[in-house]
Design a protein around this motif. Structure first.
Motif, PDB file in Angstrom:
ATOM      1  N   ILE A  26      -0.718   3.808   1.218  1.00 12.22           N
ATOM      2  CA  ILE A  26      -0.493   5.000   1.997  1.00 12.22           C
ATOM      3  C   ILE A  26      -0.467   4.786   3.284  1.00 12.22           C
ATOM      4  O   ILE A  26      -0.200   5.049   4.468  1.00 12.22           O
ATOM      5  CB  ILE A  26      -1.856   5.339   1.882  1.00 12.22           C
ATOM      6  CG1 ILE A  26      -2.138   5.915   0.626  1.00 12.22           C
ATOM      7  CG2 ILE A  26      -2.315   6.188   3.378  1.00 12.22           C
ATOM      8  CD1 ILE A  26      -3.775   6.003   0.485  1.00 12.22           C
ATOM      9  N   HIS A  27      -0.871   3.364   3.785  1.00 11.97           N
ATOM     10  CA  HIS A  27      -0.755   2.120   4.945  1.00 11.97           C
ATOM     11  C   HIS A  27       0.737   1.336   5.004  1.00 11.97           C
ATOM     12  O   HIS A  27       0.171   0.158   5.269  1.00 11.97           O
ATOM     13  CB  HIS A  27      -2.521   1.871   5.593  1.00 11.97           C
ATOM     14  CG  HIS A  27      -2.834   2.914   5.985  1.00 11.97           C
ATOM     15  ND1 HIS A  27      -2.683   3.771   6.471  1.00 11.97           N
ATOM     16  CD2 HIS A  27      -4.258   3.272   5.314  1.00 11.97           C
ATOM     17  CE1 HIS A  27      -3.640   5.281   6.684  1.00 11.97           C
ATOM     18  NE2 HIS A  27      -4.707   4.826   5.377  1.00 11.97           N
ATOM     19  N   PHE A  44      -9.679  11.458   5.751  1.00 16.90           N
ATOM     20  CA  PHE A  44     -10.930  11.153   4.379  1.00 16.90           C
ATOM     21  C   PHE A  44     -12.434  12.124   5.366  1.00 16.90           C
ATOM     22  O   PHE A  44     -12.224  11.479   6.124  1.00 16.90           O
ATOM     23  CB  PHE A  44     -11.065  10.410   3.528  1.00 16.90           C
ATOM     24  CG  PHE A  44     -12.039   9.038   4.718  1.00 16.90           C
ATOM     25  CD1 PHE A  44     -11.251   8.840   5.525  1.00 16.90           C
ATOM     26  CD2 PHE A  44     -13.107   9.035   4.163  1.00 16.90           C
ATOM     27  CE1 PHE A  44     -11.340   7.390   6.497  1.00 16.90           C
ATOM     28  CE2 PHE A  44     -13.596   7.605   4.943  1.00 16.90           C
ATOM     29  CZ  PHE A  44     -12.707   6.730   5.598  1.00 16.90           C
ATOM     30  N   TYR A 104      -5.852   5.883  11.736  1.00 19.48           N
ATOM     31  CA  TYR A 104      -4.991   5.945  11.748  1.00 19.48           C
ATOM     32  C   TYR A 104      -4.753   8.203  12.032  1.00 19.48           C
ATOM     33  O   TYR A 104      -5.806   8.588  11.010  1.00 19.48           O
ATOM     34  CB  TYR A 104      -3.728   6.488  10.472  1.00 19.48           C
ATOM     35  CG  TYR A 104      -2.936   5.030  10.362  1.00 19.48           C
ATOM     36  CD1 TYR A 104      -2.030   4.614  11.765  1.00 19.48           C
ATOM     37  CD2 TYR A 104      -3.663   3.549  11.037  1.00 19.48           C
ATOM     38  CE1 TYR A 104      -1.217   3.232  11.730  1.00 19.48           C
ATOM     39  CE2 TYR A 104      -2.890   1.842  10.943  1.00 19.48           C
ATOM     40  CZ  TYR A 104      -1.608   1.805  11.822  1.00 19.48           C
ATOM     41  OH  TYR A 104      -1.025   1.103  11.688  1.00 19.48           O
ATOM     42  N   GLU A 114      -8.655   0.071   2.688  1.00 20.71           N
ATOM     43  CA  GLU A 114      -7.995   1.393   2.800  1.00 20.71           C
ATOM     44  C   GLU A 114      -8.108   2.572   3.846  1.00 20.71           C
ATOM     45  O   GLU A 114      -7.337   3.129   4.884  1.00 20.71           O
ATOM     46  CB  GLU A 114      -7.460   1.537   1.621  1.00 20.71           C
ATOM     47  CG  GLU A 114      -6.512   3.214   1.406  1.00 20.71           C
ATOM     48  CD  GLU A 114      -5.769   2.947   0.095  1.00 20.71           C
ATOM     49  OE1 GLU A 114      -4.591   2.840   0.420  1.00 20.71           O
ATOM     50  OE2 GLU A 114      -6.437   3.988  -0.657  1.00 20.71           O
ATOM     51  N   LYS A 115      -9.710   2.317   2.988  1.00 20.38           N
ATOM     52  CA  LYS A 115     -10.119   3.860   4.108  1.00 20.38           C
ATOM     53  C   LYS A 115     -10.267   3.979   5.420  1.00 20.38           C
ATOM     54  O   LYS A 115     -10.824   4.248   6.093  1.00 20.38           O
ATOM     55  CB  LYS A 115     -11.998   3.822   3.686  1.00 20.38           C
ATOM     56  CG  LYS A 115     -11.546   5.011   1.968  1.00 20.38           C
ATOM     57  CD  LYS A 115     -13.087   4.102   1.242  1.00 20.38           C
ATOM     58  CE  LYS A 115     -12.995   5.111  -0.584  1.00 20.38           C
ATOM     59  NZ  LYS A 115     -14.481   5.333  -0.534  1.00 20.38           N
ATOM     60  N   ASN A 154      -2.719   9.565  11.064  1.00 19.82           N
ATOM     61  CA  ASN A 154      -1.609  10.393  10.324  1.00 19.82           C
ATOM     62  C   ASN A 154      -2.477  10.871   8.470  1.00 19.82           C
ATOM     63  O   ASN A 154      -1.817  11.846   7.985  1.00 19.82           O
ATOM     64  CB  ASN A 154      -0.597  10.253   9.567  1.00 19.82           C
ATOM     65  CG  ASN A 154      -0.659   8.773   9.130  1.00 19.82           C
ATOM     66  OD1 ASN A 154      -1.101   8.196   9.963  1.00 19.82           O
ATOM     67  ND2 ASN A 154       0.229   8.015   8.150  1.00 19.82           N
ATOM     68  N   THR A 155      -3.693  10.624   8.432  1.00 23.94           N
ATOM     69  CA  THR A 155      -4.283  10.525   7.495  1.00 23.94           C
ATOM     70  C   THR A 155      -5.965  10.816   7.333  1.00 23.94           C
ATOM     71  O   THR A 155      -6.338  10.439   9.342  1.00 23.94           O
ATOM     72  CB  THR A 155      -4.559   9.169   6.594  1.00 23.94           C
ATOM     73  OG1 THR A 155      -5.195   8.163   7.759  1.00 23.94           O
ATOM     74  CG2 THR A 155      -3.156   8.538   6.238  1.00 23.94           C
ATOM     75  N   LYS A 212      -9.774  -1.129  -1.191  1.00 30.29           N
ATOM     76  CA  LYS A 212     -10.145   0.318  -1.361  1.00 30.29           C
ATOM     77  C   LYS A 212     -10.858   0.597   0.280  1.00 30.29           C
ATOM     78  O   LYS A 212     -10.256   1.753   1.038  1.00 30.29           O
ATOM     79  CB  LYS A 212     -10.493   1.163  -2.824  1.00 30.29           C
ATOM     80  CG  LYS A 212     -12.389   0.282  -2.572  1.00 30.29           C
ATOM     81  CD  LYS A 212     -12.912   1.202  -3.630  1.00 30.29           C
ATOM     82  CE  LYS A 212     -14.347   0.286  -3.375  1.00 30.29           C
ATOM     83  NZ  LYS A 212     -15.266   0.488  -4.863  1.00 30.29           N
ATOM     84  N   SER A 222      -7.625   4.896   6.936  1.00 26.94           N
ATOM     85  CA  SER A 222      -7.218   6.313   7.049  1.00 26.94           C
ATOM     86  C   SER A 222      -8.354   6.777   7.824  1.00 26.94           C
ATOM     87  O   SER A 222      -7.452   8.045   9.072  1.00 26.94           O
ATOM     88  CB  SER A 222      -7.976   6.348   6.052  1.00 26.94           C
ATOM     89  OG  SER A 222      -6.429   5.855   4.588  1.00 26.94           O
ATOM     90  N   SER A 282       0.887  -1.122   0.060  1.00 23.57           N
ATOM     91  CA  SER A 282      -0.043   0.235  -0.207  1.00 23.57           C
ATOM     92  C   SER A 282       1.145   0.549  -0.291  1.00 23.57           C
ATOM     93  O   SER A 282       1.899   1.143   0.518  1.00 23.57           O
ATOM     94  CB  SER A 282      -0.908   0.161   1.367  1.00 23.57           C
ATOM     95  OG  SER A 282      -1.666   1.312   1.147  1.00 23.57           O
TER      96      SER A 282
END
Length: 292
Positions: free
Chosen positions: A7-8, A87, A82, A75-76, A84-85, A72, A79, A5
């Motif tokens: 992102i993560h 949405f 965490y 991942e969301k 640091n991210t 996906k 996000s 990934s």
């Protein structure tokens, strides 16, 4: 081979998640603190040898967990967990996020989704009603049902919309709608008696009849419009017998309550401030004692 990934994938991570061949290297503490599901998983069982992966650079071994969710979506979820991210929840992903929050028991994500629905239910009331029913969100269920009932013909003109709701909710909506139509028939038969001054009574009767004709002519007006229209009927332009005239609105209000019942309220979390003619809406409860 799994793809890392972008992102993560944290170098100091001590756990790996794999979804649709996408590899996330994350931290157990984040998962354990955020999710009762992962907390139970890591607390109750030790990974088998086959589930341990050796990191070649450091020689450390970490557990790898295969997840049966879209990459996906995971991942969301990460996000959200965490810091640091970031949405924003939208109509595009709220349903999946509620499902993930329910599956992995992430209470903070559930709360965030509920807060989104409270802000946005007026944009998609039928969709909000379905999600509220599925995930037992009583407050959103009640408020979105107000708008679905208020626009009954619009929402149920297409029979496919019915498939989005359970049979129980469909029946509640239809019964409530039928009760509203029956209420219109009853209000049509109300007459203004002679307990008030003659001039006031004649004026009230005329205004009341005009109002009733407006809301009782097919196709019927929405419940919120009818409620507001009926509460605007008065005789405030006449000045004789002021004490008697104050009773006119009370008389009408009592008739409305007797015919339509008490299950009418304004919208919660409204986006604007209404005046004294704020409309009220019928609604259904997620759980109640009514025999449908």
């Amino acid at each position: 081979m799994a793809i890392k990934s972008e992102i993560h994938f944290y170098g100091d991570g001590d756990c790996e998640l794999v979804a649709e061949n996408l590899l996330f290297r994350v931290h157990k503490n984040i998962l354990v603190l955020s999710s009762a599901f992962f907390n139970g998983m890591f607390s109750a069982a030790q990974p088998s040898r086959d589930e341990l992966i050796t990191i070649s650079q450091t020689g450390r071994t970490v557990a790898r967990i295969e997840l049966r969710d879209a990459a996906k979506d995971i991942e969301k979820l990460l996000s959200f967990l965490y810091p640091n991210t970031f949405f924003e929840i939208s109509w595009e992903d709220v349903e999946n996020l509620l499902r993930l929050a329910d599956k992995y028991i992430v209470e903070t994500l559930t709360s965030a989704c509920v807060a989104f629905l409270k802000r946005s239910y007026q944009d998609e009331p039928l969709r909000s009603l379905k999600l509220a029913e599925t995930y037992s969100i009583a407050t959103v269920y009640k408020e979105s049902s107000k708008l679905v009932l208020d626009g009954f013909e619009h929402f149920f003109y297409d029979s496919n919309n019915l498939d989005k709701l359970s049979k129980q909710t469909q029946k509640k909506l239809k019964v409530s709608r039928q009760q509203y139509v029956e209420g219109l028939n009853k209000i049509f038969c109300v007459t203004v008696d002679r307990r008030f001054p003659p001039l006031a009574t004649d004026h009230l009767r005329t205004k009341f009849e005009e109002c009733v004709k407006d809301i009782c002519t097919f196709p019927y007006q929405s419940p919120s419009y009818s409620w507001m229209k009926l509460h605007q009927v008065d005789c405030t332009r006449h000045f004789e017998c002021r004490e008697e005239l104050r009773r006119l609105k009370t008389f009408i209000h009592e008739k409305i309550i007797a015919i339509f019942g008490c299950k009418y309220e304004p919208l919660a979390w409204a986006r604007s401030t209404f005046d004294t003619t704020e409309p009220c809406y019928p609604f259904i409860e997620l759980r109640d004692d009514y025999d449908y």
